[in-house]
Design a protein around this motif. Structure first.
Motif, PDB file in Angstrom:
ATOM      1  N   VAL A 264      32.923  14.029 -68.839  1.00  0.00           N
ATOM      2  CA  VAL A 264      32.292  13.866 -70.143  1.00  0.00           C
ATOM      3  C   VAL A 264      31.173  14.900 -70.218  1.00  0.00           C
ATOM      4  O   VAL A 264      30.136  14.777 -69.565  1.00  0.00           O
ATOM      5  N   GLY A 265      31.418  15.921 -71.008  1.00  0.00           N
ATOM      6  CA  GLY A 265      30.544  17.080 -71.024  1.00  0.00           C
ATOM      7  C   GLY A 265      29.576  17.094 -72.184  1.00  0.00           C
ATOM      8  O   GLY A 265      29.215  16.044 -72.745  1.00  0.00           O
ATOM      9  N   PRO A 266      29.142  18.286 -72.596  1.00  0.00           N
ATOM     10  CA  PRO A 266      28.231  18.407 -73.733  1.00  0.00           C
ATOM     11  C   PRO A 266      28.815  17.744 -74.978  1.00  0.00           C
ATOM     12  O   PRO A 266      30.029  17.732 -75.180  1.00  0.00           O
ATOM     13  N   ASN A 267      27.948  17.177 -75.789  1.00  0.00           N
ATOM     14  CA  ASN A 267      28.309  16.518 -77.057  1.00  0.00           C
ATOM     15  C   ASN A 267      29.025  15.188 -76.849  1.00  0.00           C
ATOM     16  O   ASN A 267      29.465  14.561 -77.814  1.00  0.00           O
ATOM     17  N   GLY A 268      29.167  14.747 -75.581  1.00  0.00           N
ATOM     18  CA  GLY A 268      29.808  13.460 -75.314  1.00  0.00           C
ATOM     19  C   GLY A 268      31.317  13.502 -75.361  1.00  0.00           C
ATOM     20  O   GLY A 268      31.956  12.445 -75.394  1.00  0.00           O
ATOM     21  N   TYR A 269      31.930  14.694 -75.335  1.00  0.00           N
ATOM     22  CA  TYR A 269      33.391  14.794 -75.368  1.00  0.00           C
ATOM     23  C   TYR A 269      33.942  15.086 -73.974  1.00  0.00           C
ATOM     24  O   TYR A 269      33.328  15.794 -73.181  1.00  0.00           O
ATOM     25  N   CYS A 270      35.126  14.533 -73.723  1.00  0.00           N
ATOM     26  CA  CYS A 270      35.722  14.587 -72.391  1.00  0.00           C
ATOM     27  C   CYS A 270      36.590  15.821 -72.213  1.00  0.00           C
ATOM     28  O   CYS A 270      37.356  16.188 -73.109  1.00  0.00           O
ATOM     29  N   SER A 271      36.464  16.445 -71.058  1.00  0.00           N
ATOM     30  CA  SER A 271      37.357  17.524 -70.631  1.00  0.00           C
ATOM     31  C   SER A 271      38.189  16.999 -69.473  1.00  0.00           C
ATOM     32  O   SER A 271      37.645  16.665 -68.416  1.00  0.00           O
ATOM     33  N   ASP A 272      39.491  16.933 -69.663  1.00  0.00           N
ATOM     34  CA  ASP A 272      40.378  16.270 -68.707  1.00  0.00           C
ATOM     35  C   ASP A 272      41.444  17.266 -68.257  1.00  0.00           C
ATOM     36  O   ASP A 272      42.479  17.428 -68.905  1.00  0.00           O
ATOM     37  N   ILE A 273      41.162  17.954 -67.163  1.00  0.00           N
ATOM     38  CA  ILE A 273      42.007  19.030 -66.659  1.00  0.00           C
ATOM     39  C   ILE A 273      42.353  18.738 -65.212  1.00  0.00           C
ATOM     40  O   ILE A 273      41.470  18.397 -64.421  1.00  0.00           O
ATOM     41  N   SER A 274      43.619  18.879 -64.842  1.00  0.00           N
ATOM     42  CA  SER A 274      44.023  18.767 -63.442  1.00  0.00           C
ATOM     43  C   SER A 274      44.683  20.055 -62.997  1.00  0.00           C
ATOM     44  O   SER A 274      45.529  20.605 -63.711  1.00  0.00           O
ATOM     45  N   ARG A 275      44.308  20.501 -61.830  1.00  0.00           N
ATOM     46  CA  ARG A 275      44.925  21.669 -61.216  1.00  0.00           C
ATOM     47  C   ARG A 275      45.088  21.398 -59.717  1.00  0.00           C
ATOM     48  O   ARG A 275      44.398  20.555 -59.144  1.00  0.00           O
ATOM     49  N   THR A 276      45.985  22.162 -59.093  1.00  0.00           N
ATOM     50  CA  THR A 276      46.198  22.089 -57.645  1.00  0.00           C
ATOM     51  C   THR A 276      46.157  23.498 -57.087  1.00  0.00           C
ATOM     52  O   THR A 276      46.799  24.411 -57.633  1.00  0.00           O
ATOM     53  N   TRP A 277      45.402  23.694 -56.007  1.00  0.00           N
ATOM     54  CA  TRP A 277      45.210  25.000 -55.391  1.00  0.00           C
ATOM     55  C   TRP A 277      45.589  24.945 -53.915  1.00  0.00           C
ATOM     56  O   TRP A 277      45.783  23.871 -53.344  1.00  0.00           O
ATOM     57  N   LEU A 278      45.604  26.115 -53.290  1.00  0.00           N
ATOM     58  CA  LEU A 278      45.797  26.239 -51.851  1.00  0.00           C
ATOM     59  C   LEU A 278      44.480  26.654 -51.214  1.00  0.00           C
ATOM     60  O   LEU A 278      43.791  27.550 -51.712  1.00  0.00           O
ATOM     61  N   VAL A 279      44.113  25.997 -50.127  1.00  0.00           N
ATOM     62  CA  VAL A 279      42.917  26.375 -49.386  1.00  0.00           C
ATOM     63  C   VAL A 279      43.246  27.576 -48.501  1.00  0.00           C
ATOM     64  O   VAL A 279      44.252  27.579 -47.779  1.00  0.00           O
ATOM     65  N   GLY A 280      42.400  28.605 -48.578  1.00  0.00           N
ATOM     66  CA  GLY A 280      42.610  29.793 -47.756  1.00  0.00           C
ATOM     67  C   GLY A 280      43.358  30.888 -48.490  1.00  0.00           C
ATOM     68  O   GLY A 280      43.737  30.739 -49.659  1.00  0.00           O
ATOM     69  N   ASP A 281      43.591  31.994 -47.789  1.00  0.00           N
ATOM     70  CA  ASP A 281      44.175  33.184 -48.400  1.00  0.00           C
ATOM     71  C   ASP A 281      45.671  33.327 -48.154  1.00  0.00           C
ATOM     72  O   ASP A 281      46.269  34.336 -48.536  1.00  0.00           O
ATOM     73  N   GLY A 282      46.270  32.348 -47.516  1.00  0.00           N
ATOM     74  CA  GLY A 282      47.686  32.451 -47.199  1.00  0.00           C
ATOM     75  C   GLY A 282      48.581  32.159 -48.394  1.00  0.00           C
ATOM     76  O   GLY A 282      48.122  31.996 -49.527  1.00  0.00           O
TER      77      GLY A 282
END
Length: 409
Positions: A264-282
């Motif tokens: 719940v960010g500025p102005n009281g509106y929600c930002s709902d984002i999901s992402r998946t990453w890899l740890v490291g440079d491989g």
């Protein structure tokens, strides 16, 4: 359609224009509440949910605390008049708002505030509520309420007030976003994107999940945001099943790391984002890439499918078919509404329709999150993706430019 660029919400607004926009947003939201009251022939609604109060009045006072401690409340009448009972010495939160409001002092009758005098104090509260209601709506007996503890409900019903589910009215009011709301949502999303960029920049083996999660909070607070509703960030084998909360687990090279902002960010509106990453440079393993490919396919197939006029059930039936190994651990819904927080509707998977589904129709102006979680029952890892979109006449358009790992596909 889903391939269109993100809507340019949250772009810079000139200072004078911003005041006009905020005034228009406040007027629009209050009118949406009035419209629901008039449609259902209800003279007034009593609001305790801080998000509903924010929507109707644009006032904010200790939102998370007030969500657990009902210490401020507002009655909105179908003609636009407002009677507000504000928390101790907090009348200033109403300064600068162009509202037809009568301010009073709130009476709190939770056990924390009233101890064993709670029932007696609830009677004092109830007598005032009944008096105000009958003064402004003489002859009416139906009052909508979004949430109310037992002593209060019992008092109002004992004194001839019929209570109606006000949460349904408010969720319906909040459903369609104005152009000004999309600008405010965009400002929240730009803040979330800054937090996500910071998380990505700092991501490395040897840090803990909590270390990475803190960067999202930092950027949110730094840019005037409010709170984060969950702690959904997990790495390695904690990504399967989903819903492990952020912990002190130390990140290892080659781990998947997945998160859901719920911010719940500025102005009281929600930002709902999901992402998946890899740890490291491989490079991700073949199994990690396969999981990601499925999750990406689910989100984007369903974004391409989603359009105004489609019923919830039709969307559920035509949605991307989850391969059998991943069905048991599927996410709890295919998509859900989003505004100040997660909102109506929640779209059930077809396999869950009989137990959890309900029908309705997608409309232009709805903002929606399209969801995916792919992780095999008994598997080592999983991938969580989610995209926040707006429905236009042309279909489903992303509200964020936050990138996917397309080089994994």
């Amino acid at each position: 359609m889903a391939g269109e660029p993100a809507v340019d919400a949250g772009s810079a607004v000139e200072p004078g224009g911003r005041e006009v926009m905020l005034r228009d947003v406040r007027s629009y939201r209050l009118a949406r509440v009035q419209e629901q009251l008039l449609k259902h022939k209800v003279p007034a609604i009593l609001l305790y949910d801080p998000v509903n109060i924010r929507y109707a009045t644009d006032t904010s006072n200790m939102q998370v605390w007030a969500g657990r401690n009902p210490a401020r409340y507002v009655m909105v009448f179908a003609d636009g008049r407002i009677v507000a009972w504000e928390f101790h010495s907090s009348e200033h939160v109403w300064d600068g708002l162009n509202l037809d409001v009568e301010l009073r002092g709130a009476i709190s009758w939770t056990f924390f505030n009233a101890g064993h005098e709670a029932e007696r104090r609830a009677e004092t509260w109830g007598a005032e509520i009944v008096d105000v209601f009958r003064q402004h709506a003489p002859g009416d007996r139906v009052l909508a309420v979004d949430r109310l503890d037992p002593f209060g409900a019992a008092y109002l019903e004992k004194h001839g007030i019929t209570l109606l589910d006000g949460q349904a009215l408010m969720e319906t009011a909040r459903l369609i976003k104005s152009s000004g709301e999309l600008v405010l949502i965009g400002e929240s999303l730009r803040t979330a994107e800054k937090g996500i960029e910071r998380m990505r920049r700092e991501l490395r083996a040897g840090l803990t999940e909590n270390d990475i999660w803190a960067h999202l909070h930092f950027e949110n607070i730094r840019h005037g945001g409010e709170w984060i509703e969950t702690r959904l960030l997990a790495s390695g084998d904690r990504t399967n099943p989903w819903m492990h909360e952020c912990s002190s687990r130390v990140l290892q090279d080659g781990d998947l790391l997945a998160f859901d902002t719920d911010m719940v960010g500025p102005n009281g509106y929600c930002s709902d984002i999901s992402r998946t990453w890899l740890v490291g440079d491989g490079r991700p393993s073949d199994e990690q890439r396969k999981l990601y490919e499925y999750a990406y396919a689910q989100v984007h197939f369903n974004m391409d499918l989603l359009r105004p006029g489609m019923t919830f059930r039709e969307f559920s039936e035509k949605a991307w078919k989850i391969p059998e190994p991943f069905v048991k651990n599927r996410y709890c819904c295919l998509a859900h509404g989003i505004g100040m927080v997660d909102e109506y509707p929640s779209i059930a998977h077809s396999v869950d329709w009989d137990s959890a589904g309900y029908d309705g129709r997608f409309e232009v102006g709805m903002t929606v999150c399209v969801e995916s979680y792919i992780g095999a029952d008994g598997g080592n890892e999983g991938v969580k993706l989610e995209q926040q979109v707006v429905l236009t006449e042309h279909g489903c358009v992303p509200l964020t430019t936050c990138s996917f790992e397309t080089d994994w596909l």
